[in-house]
Design a protein around this motif. Structure first.
Motif, PDB file in Angstrom:
ATOM      1  N   GLY A  61       0.816  -1.214   0.000  1.00 14.62           N
ATOM      2  CA  GLY A  61       0.000   0.000   0.000  1.00 14.62           C
ATOM      3  C   GLY A  61       0.846   1.258   0.000  1.00 14.62           C
ATOM      4  O   GLY A  61       0.571   2.210  -0.732  1.00 14.62           O
ATOM      5  N   LEU A  62       1.893   1.278   0.805  1.00 18.50           N
ATOM      6  CA  LEU A  62       2.787   2.439   0.850  1.00 18.50           C
ATOM      7  C   LEU A  62       3.515   2.616  -0.476  1.00 18.50           C
ATOM      8  O   LEU A  62       3.711   3.736  -0.946  1.00 18.50           O
ATOM      9  CB  LEU A  62       3.786   2.304   1.999  1.00 18.50           C
ATOM     10  CG  LEU A  62       3.189   2.441   3.390  1.00 18.50           C
ATOM     11  CD1 LEU A  62       4.253   2.157   4.442  1.00 18.50           C
ATOM     12  CD2 LEU A  62       2.583   3.801   3.605  1.00 18.50           C
ATOM     13  N   MET A  69       1.666  11.058  -3.195  1.00 17.25           N
ATOM     14  CA  MET A  69       1.474  11.829  -1.978  1.00 17.25           C
ATOM     15  C   MET A  69       2.687  12.685  -1.668  1.00 17.25           C
ATOM     16  O   MET A  69       3.811  12.275  -1.952  1.00 17.25           O
ATOM     17  CB  MET A  69       1.285  10.843  -0.828  1.00 17.25           C
ATOM     18  CG  MET A  69       0.099  11.111   0.020  1.00 17.25           C
ATOM     19  SD  MET A  69       0.060   9.889   1.298  1.00 17.25           S
ATOM     20  CE  MET A  69      -1.550   9.274   1.017  1.00 17.25           C
ATOM     21  N   PRO A  70       2.459  13.834  -1.067  1.00 13.15           N
ATOM     22  CA  PRO A  70       3.610  14.630  -0.636  1.00 13.15           C
ATOM     23  C   PRO A  70       4.405  13.886   0.435  1.00 13.15           C
ATOM     24  O   PRO A  70       3.859  13.103   1.207  1.00 13.15           O
ATOM     25  CB  PRO A  70       2.987  15.901  -0.047  1.00 13.15           C
ATOM     26  CG  PRO A  70       1.557  15.885  -0.413  1.00 13.15           C
ATOM     27  CD  PRO A  70       1.198  14.492  -0.815  1.00 13.15           C
ATOM     28  N   PHE A  75       5.465  10.725   5.498  1.00  9.54           N
ATOM     29  CA  PHE A  75       6.164  10.615   6.774  1.00  9.54           C
ATOM     30  C   PHE A  75       5.185  10.270   7.890  1.00  9.54           C
ATOM     31  O   PHE A  75       5.442   9.385   8.714  1.00  9.54           O
ATOM     32  CB  PHE A  75       6.906  11.925   7.099  1.00  9.54           C
ATOM     33  CG  PHE A  75       7.437  11.981   8.494  1.00  9.54           C
ATOM     34  CD1 PHE A  75       8.564  11.268   8.854  1.00  9.54           C
ATOM     35  CD2 PHE A  75       6.781  12.742   9.458  1.00  9.54           C
ATOM     36  CE1 PHE A  75       9.046  11.316  10.162  1.00  9.54           C
ATOM     37  CE2 PHE A  75       7.255  12.794  10.756  1.00  9.54           C
ATOM     38  CZ  PHE A  75       8.391  12.083  11.108  1.00  9.54           C
ATOM     39  N   PHE A  76       4.047  10.937   7.942  1.00 11.57           N
ATOM     40  CA  PHE A  76       3.078  10.693   8.995  1.00 11.57           C
ATOM     41  C   PHE A  76       2.420   9.316   8.866  1.00 11.57           C
ATOM     42  O   PHE A  76       2.114   8.677   9.872  1.00 11.57           O
ATOM     43  CB  PHE A  76       2.019  11.799   9.028  1.00 11.57           C
ATOM     44  CG  PHE A  76       2.532  13.070   9.629  1.00 11.57           C
ATOM     45  CD1 PHE A  76       2.911  13.129  10.960  1.00 11.57           C
ATOM     46  CD2 PHE A  76       2.662  14.207   8.855  1.00 11.57           C
ATOM     47  CE1 PHE A  76       3.394  14.293  11.515  1.00 11.57           C
ATOM     48  CE2 PHE A  76       3.141  15.377   9.401  1.00 11.57           C
ATOM     49  CZ  PHE A  76       3.524  15.428  10.731  1.00 11.57           C
ATOM     50  N   ILE A  77       2.233   8.846   7.654  1.00 10.33           N
ATOM     51  CA  ILE A  77       1.687   7.501   7.462  1.00 10.33           C
ATOM     52  C   ILE A  77       2.668   6.456   7.972  1.00 10.33           C
ATOM     53  O   ILE A  77       2.295   5.533   8.703  1.00 10.33           O
ATOM     54  CB  ILE A  77       1.346   7.261   5.974  1.00 10.33           C
ATOM     55  CG1 ILE A  77       0.149   8.119   5.578  1.00 10.33           C
ATOM     56  CG2 ILE A  77       1.058   5.785   5.713  1.00 10.33           C
ATOM     57  CD1 ILE A  77      -0.172   8.088   4.106  1.00 10.33           C
ATOM     58  N   ILE A  78       3.937   6.605   7.618  1.00  9.09           N
ATOM     59  CA  ILE A  78       4.956   5.663   8.081  1.00  9.09           C
ATOM     60  C   ILE A  78       5.092   5.736   9.601  1.00  9.09           C
ATOM     61  O   ILE A  78       5.214   4.712  10.268  1.00  9.09           O
ATOM     62  CB  ILE A  78       6.300   5.924   7.367  1.00  9.09           C
ATOM     63  CG1 ILE A  78       6.156   5.562   5.889  1.00  9.09           C
ATOM     64  CG2 ILE A  78       7.431   5.135   8.004  1.00  9.09           C
ATOM     65  CD1 ILE A  78       7.322   5.957   5.023  1.00  9.09           C
ATOM     66  N   LEU A  79       5.033   6.940  10.141  1.00 12.67           N
ATOM     67  CA  LEU A  79       5.088   7.103  11.597  1.00 12.67           C
ATOM     68  C   LEU A  79       3.906   6.397  12.261  1.00 12.67           C
ATOM     69  O   LEU A  79       4.065   5.729  13.291  1.00 12.67           O
ATOM     70  CB  LEU A  79       5.101   8.591  11.952  1.00 12.67           C
ATOM     71  CG  LEU A  79       5.286   8.938  13.425  1.00 12.67           C
ATOM     72  CD1 LEU A  79       6.644   8.465  13.926  1.00 12.67           C
ATOM     73  CD2 LEU A  79       5.138  10.439  13.613  1.00 12.67           C
ATOM     74  N   GLY A  80       2.725   6.503  11.664  1.00 14.76           N
ATOM     75  CA  GLY A  80       1.548   5.813  12.196  1.00 14.76           C
ATOM     76  C   GLY A  80       1.707   4.307  12.179  1.00 14.76           C
ATOM     77  O   GLY A  80       1.337   3.613  13.129  1.00 14.76           O
TER      78      GLY A  80
END
Length: 91
Positions: A61-62, A69-70, A75-80
């Motif tokens: 998915g990533l 995506m910007p 970064f915030f998705i990976i952090l989540g």
């Protein structure tokens, strides 16, 4: 049936279907052997496979949204995702 537009989504769904088949096979084996000790061993294998499936689907998915995506949102998705693994590992 379904109109499939994204190949990444197909891959994610196929991995989840594989996971379902593994879980169902494990349940059938537990019933076949009918021993608590054997069922616990089978369940231990499932506990190892589950996170691998999650990581595989998440990675696909990533990979699929990486170019769309910007980088700040990425970064915030990976952090989540990292928070999910951290929270799951601390019992």
């Amino acid at each position: 049936m379904f109109f499939i537009k994204e190949k990444i989504v197909v891959g994610m769904a196929l991995i989840r279907i594989l996971s379902c088949m593994i879980e169902l096979s494990a349940a059938i084996l537990m019933l076949k052997f009918n021993k608590v000790e054997t069922a616990l061993k089978i369940n231990a294998v499932l506990a190892f496979i589950g996170p691998l499936i999650l990581m595989s689907v998440m990675a696909l998915g990533l990979f699929g949204v990486a170019g769309k995506m910007p980088s700040s949102k990425m970064f915030f998705i990976i952090l989540g995702v990292l928070f999910i693994f951290y929270g799951a590992s601390k019992g």
